[in-house]
Design a protein around this motif. Sequence first.
Motif, PDB file in Angstrom:
ATOM      1  N   LEU A   1      -6.640  15.328   2.123  1.00  9.71           N
ATOM      2  CA  LEU A   1      -6.636  14.098   1.528  1.00  9.71           C
ATOM      3  C   LEU A   1      -4.959  13.115   2.178  1.00  9.71           C
ATOM      4  O   LEU A   1      -4.776  12.098   1.242  1.00  9.71           O
ATOM      5  N   LEU A   2      -4.341  14.152   3.052  1.00  9.86           N
ATOM      6  CA  LEU A   2      -3.401  13.518   3.533  1.00  9.86           C
ATOM      7  C   LEU A   2      -3.354  12.611   4.408  1.00  9.86           C
ATOM      8  O   LEU A   2      -4.488  11.911   4.566  1.00  9.86           O
ATOM      9  N   GLY A   3      -2.918  10.836   4.154  1.00  5.76           N
ATOM     10  CA  GLY A   3      -2.016   9.996   5.145  1.00  5.76           C
ATOM     11  C   GLY A   3      -3.576   8.971   4.003  1.00  5.76           C
ATOM     12  O   GLY A   3      -4.565   8.000   4.299  1.00  5.76           O
ATOM     13  N   PHE A   4      -4.171   9.503   3.166  1.00  8.42           N
ATOM     14  CA  PHE A   4      -4.798   8.002   2.584  1.00  8.42           C
ATOM     15  C   PHE A   4      -4.588   7.445   1.936  1.00  8.42           C
ATOM     16  O   PHE A   4      -3.179   7.971   1.910  1.00  8.42           O
ATOM     17  N   GLU A   5      -4.672   6.016   1.624  1.00 11.44           N
ATOM     18  CA  GLU A   5      -3.831   4.676   0.888  1.00 11.44           C
ATOM     19  C   GLU A   5      -4.314   4.149  -0.289  1.00 11.44           C
ATOM     20  O   GLU A   5      -5.315   4.072  -0.284  1.00 11.44           O
ATOM     21  N   PHE A   6      -3.676   4.251  -0.715  1.00 13.51           N
ATOM     22  CA  PHE A   6      -3.512   3.559  -2.702  1.00 13.51           C
ATOM     23  C   PHE A   6      -3.625   2.726  -2.196  1.00 13.51           C
ATOM     24  O   PHE A   6      -2.959   2.159  -2.032  1.00 13.51           O
ATOM     25  N   ASN A   7      -4.441   1.087  -2.697  1.00 14.24           N
ATOM     26  CA  ASN A   7      -3.840  -0.316  -2.707  1.00 14.24           C
ATOM     27  C   ASN A   7      -4.153   0.005  -4.810  1.00 14.24           C
ATOM     28  O   ASN A   7      -4.997  -0.291  -4.830  1.00 14.24           O
ATOM     29  N   PHE A   8      -2.735  -0.453  -5.036  1.00 15.21           N
ATOM     30  CA  PHE A   8      -2.863  -0.717  -6.398  1.00 15.21           C
ATOM     31  C   PHE A   8      -2.638  -2.121  -7.082  1.00 15.21           C
ATOM     32  O   PHE A   8      -1.798  -2.865  -6.533  1.00 15.21           O
ATOM     33  N   GLU A   9      -4.580  -2.383  -7.573  1.00 11.02           N
ATOM     34  CA  GLU A   9      -4.153  -4.077  -7.842  1.00 11.02           C
ATOM     35  C   GLU A   9      -4.094  -4.221  -9.386  1.00 11.02           C
ATOM     36  O   GLU A   9      -3.427  -4.034 -10.506  1.00 11.02           O
ATOM     37  N   ALA A  10      -3.657  -5.494  -9.346  1.00  7.15           N
ATOM     38  CA  ALA A  10      -3.096  -6.094 -10.913  1.00  7.15           C
ATOM     39  C   ALA A  10      -3.428  -5.908 -12.059  1.00  7.15           C
ATOM     40  O   ALA A  10      -3.388  -5.447 -12.905  1.00  7.15           O
ATOM     41  N   GLU A  11      -4.610  -6.479 -11.575  1.00  6.10           N
ATOM     42  CA  GLU A  11      -6.075  -6.126 -12.682  1.00  6.10           C
ATOM     43  C   GLU A  11      -6.451  -4.862 -13.389  1.00  6.10           C
ATOM     44  O   GLU A  11      -7.379  -4.551 -14.332  1.00  6.10           O
ATOM     45  N   GLY A  12      -5.143  -3.541 -12.610  1.00  6.86           N
ATOM     46  CA  GLY A  12      -6.145  -1.959 -13.165  1.00  6.86           C
ATOM     47  C   GLY A  12      -6.578  -1.213 -12.534  1.00  6.86           C
ATOM     48  O   GLY A  12      -7.174  -0.094 -13.241  1.00  6.86           O
ATOM     49  N   VAL A  13      -7.266  -2.092 -10.942  1.00  8.63           N
ATOM     50  CA  VAL A  13      -8.358  -1.651 -10.429  1.00  8.63           C
ATOM     51  C   VAL A  13      -7.453  -1.271  -9.203  1.00  8.63           C
ATOM     52  O   VAL A  13      -6.592  -1.350  -8.684  1.00  8.63           O
ATOM     53  N   VAL A  14      -7.701   0.678  -8.593  1.00 10.08           N
ATOM     54  CA  VAL A  14      -7.248   1.016  -6.904  1.00 10.08           C
ATOM     55  C   VAL A  14      -7.864   1.741  -6.463  1.00 10.08           C
ATOM     56  O   VAL A  14      -9.108   2.302  -6.868  1.00 10.08           O
ATOM     57  N   THR A  15      -7.566   1.292  -5.636  1.00  8.62           N
ATOM     58  CA  THR A  15      -8.380   2.114  -4.746  1.00  8.62           C
ATOM     59  C   THR A  15      -8.042   3.051  -3.467  1.00  8.62           C
ATOM     60  O   THR A  15      -6.664   3.140  -3.435  1.00  8.62           O
TER      61      THR A  15
ATOM     62  N   SER B   1       0.739  -1.081   0.392  1.00  9.83           N
ATOM     63  CA  SER B   1       0.085  -0.192   0.146  1.00  9.83           C
ATOM     64  C   SER B   1       0.765   0.876   0.240  1.00  9.83           C
ATOM     65  O   SER B   1       2.021   1.045   0.428  1.00  9.83           O
ATOM     66  N   TRP B   2       0.214   2.120  -0.625  1.00 11.17           N
ATOM     67  CA  TRP B   2       1.382   3.986  -0.571  1.00 11.17           C
ATOM     68  C   TRP B   2       0.435   4.751   0.213  1.00 11.17           C
ATOM     69  O   TRP B   2      -1.214   5.093  -0.375  1.00 11.17           O
ATOM     70  N   ILE B   3       0.768   5.479   1.062  1.00  9.75           N
ATOM     71  CA  ILE B   3       0.361   6.255   1.245  1.00  9.75           C
ATOM     72  C   ILE B   3       0.205   7.925   1.277  1.00  9.75           C
ATOM     73  O   ILE B   3       1.762   8.350   0.418  1.00  9.75           O
ATOM     74  N   ILE B   4      -0.933   8.896   0.976  1.00 10.44           N
ATOM     75  CA  ILE B   4      -0.327  10.161   0.850  1.00 10.44           C
ATOM     76  C   ILE B   4       0.347  11.296   1.841  1.00 10.44           C
ATOM     77  O   ILE B   4      -0.649  11.410   2.481  1.00 10.44           O
ATOM     78  N   LYS B   5       1.470  11.134   1.346  1.00 11.07           N
ATOM     79  CA  LYS B   5       1.958  12.274   1.615  1.00 11.07           C
ATOM     80  C   LYS B   5       1.932  13.763   1.873  1.00 11.07           C
ATOM     81  O   LYS B   5       2.664  15.108   2.601  1.00 11.07           O
ATOM     82  N   LYS B   6       1.331  13.853   0.141  1.00  4.96           N
ATOM     83  CA  LYS B   6       1.636  15.531  -0.280  1.00  4.96           C
ATOM     84  C   LYS B   6       1.041  15.408  -1.481  1.00  4.96           C
ATOM     85  O   LYS B   6       1.062  14.769  -2.170  1.00  4.96           O
ATOM     86  N   VAL B   7      -0.278  16.020  -1.881  1.00  3.46           N
ATOM     87  CA  VAL B   7      -0.642  15.881  -2.884  1.00  3.46           C
ATOM     88  C   VAL B   7      -1.272  17.759  -3.345  1.00  3.46           C
ATOM     89  O   VAL B   7      -1.543  18.243  -2.503  1.00  3.46           O
ATOM     90  N   TYR B   8      -0.337  18.234  -4.731  1.00  2.00           N
ATOM     91  CA  TYR B   8      -1.400  19.292  -5.140  1.00  2.00           C
ATOM     92  C   TYR B   8      -1.651  19.436  -6.373  1.00  2.00           C
ATOM     93  O   TYR B   8      -1.196  18.654  -7.329  1.00  2.00           O
ATOM     94  N   ASN B   9      -2.762  19.382  -6.423  1.00  5.31           N
ATOM     95  CA  ASN B   9      -3.741  19.774  -7.840  1.00  5.31           C
ATOM     96  C   ASN B   9      -4.369  21.449  -8.366  1.00  5.31           C
ATOM     97  O   ASN B   9      -5.116  21.825  -7.597  1.00  5.31           O
ATOM     98  N   ASP B  10      -3.505  21.641  -9.348  1.00  4.11           N
ATOM     99  CA  ASP B  10      -3.334  22.905  -9.886  1.00  4.11           C
ATOM    100  C   ASP B  10      -3.383  24.094  -9.500  1.00  4.11           C
ATOM    101  O   ASP B  10      -3.860  25.093  -8.795  1.00  4.11           O
TER     102      ASP B  10
END
Length: 587
Positions: free
Chosen positions: A385-399, A369-378
Amino acid sequence: MKKFFSYALYLGLLVVALSLTSCQEEFEPLPEEGAQTESIAASSSTAKLIEDTCSNDGSFDNIVDESSCFNINFPYTVKIDGVELVVNGKQDLEVIEEVFDALDDDEDVLDIIFPVTITMADYAEITINGIDDLREMAQQCKEGGEDDDIECIDFVYPITLYTFDLSNEATGNISVEDDRELRRFFAGLDKDNLIGIDFPITLKLYDGTDIKVNSNAELANAIENAKELCDEDDDNDHNDDDFTQEGLEDYLIECPLLVKEVKRNDQSQTEQYFDYVMDFKDDGSVTVKDREGNDMTGAWSTRETEFGLLLKLDFDTLVDFNMEWFLYDQGEGMVKLHVSDGNRIVLKSGCDIINEDPNTLGGALRECSWIIKKVYNDGQEIKRLLGFEFNFEAEGVVTLSNNDVVSEGTWEITTNAQGRLVMAVTMGDEEAVSFEWPLSHLGNDRLKFEIAETDYELILERNCDNDDNDEDVTWIRGLFNDSQWEIALYSQNEDPLTEAFDGFTYEFNVDGTISVLDQDLVAISVGNWYVYRNSDGKLEMIVRFGSESNFYPLGNDYLIVEVEENRLELKHGNDDGDYDHLVFEKK
């Protein structure tokens, strides 16, 4: 009680406070009429630059202690391959390197005979009784062994310093004769103390050039402009002085390089060329791709002189690169080039970034899993979104989740016009991360995505086991699970804002939420908290509130400076050199 900060700092404060008390009689006479003095706060960014410039450089013995934050005092004894060696001075460190180079295997094992005494950045001395204690002190350094001290520019002494009262009236002066005296003087100040310098003063650059400054602003600019001019050699690569022409050529053609800094005639051109890709070929040609993928072709060659290695670049269009550049650092994924009169180029290896194999990035994303430490958008920092967790799955699905809210989308790895790996995320419920993110750094524990000259940036930190086996992390989490706290201090960029957030009860819950209770103990807002050890090995607490909450400004990724059973001190460093400060005390 546990403290995650430098005990040496407080030891230094005590010593300096005592020494200053004994020197009060020297605070005479006051500055003469018309003297060029202006006061600055001891906690200002200018004061921090002064401290870093006069701090003790502990990098010269990294081959022994692997830390630039301190050095071991001579003499001491080490054991290499069963043979004891007394280290009486810097010349013996060269002997250690020669022994390492002579060993057949690549595993350089050195044992230090304890106890030893170390000197910290503020010149405080501490006795270390074992390797575990030494490693604990070394963890205060940044990743790669770097420290905060600035070595490319030095003060020319003596320097006279003035003290001021709250009315900005001078109260006395003191003359300092060297870095140690200046650093200890600053270590003994409170953050609100006002001090001044008797200008003009002189500084000396790493190449021997003198710079005279007449004000605090000129002083800050001189240090800021000089601190990246030279290689401070703060890493643990002890063979980086063994440059060869063949080694440089092999390095250049190994894989594409990204432009990270360009300076011509002391004028920064970095913004224009940042993240251009340079592809050196063994036939003497070099192709540069700009950020839109346009090609520019030139020629390159190297030669060896008694003054060092030279790299010649020749382009029809990229005239800022046309010069014969001295190599002054190669290794740790970087090539640094310079010529006198303020000309400099820094190139970074792009082996993992400019890559046609999507598994280079995709495999890392799927591992944990990967947690968001920083995100700038435009240009907007999305702190919710700080601390939100990404889970990248092999089938191209991400949560994307924060325990109670889960968004689902798709992801894939592509390449852009430069050949750079790109993480394309489509998340219908969360547009802030739905973007094609070009990779700019691929590390074992940290990934960084950004687009040059734009305000889009995403930093992810690896989170494989939730730090469940980290004793410090679990201890701190245990302190805050189902407990009530109040805010004792909050400031942004050192501007006090405590009154806006005190008077409330902050209830930290075991499910990772924070309930804010009013005076009647009624919940008026809910946020989230998360404690983890970051990729630099430092403890952090993420605090997060929704953008609609009145408590949204409290959200940040904070370093844990000090934690006790009834008190938590947090700091977040800002891009401008100032910081946000948050202190919780248990009710």
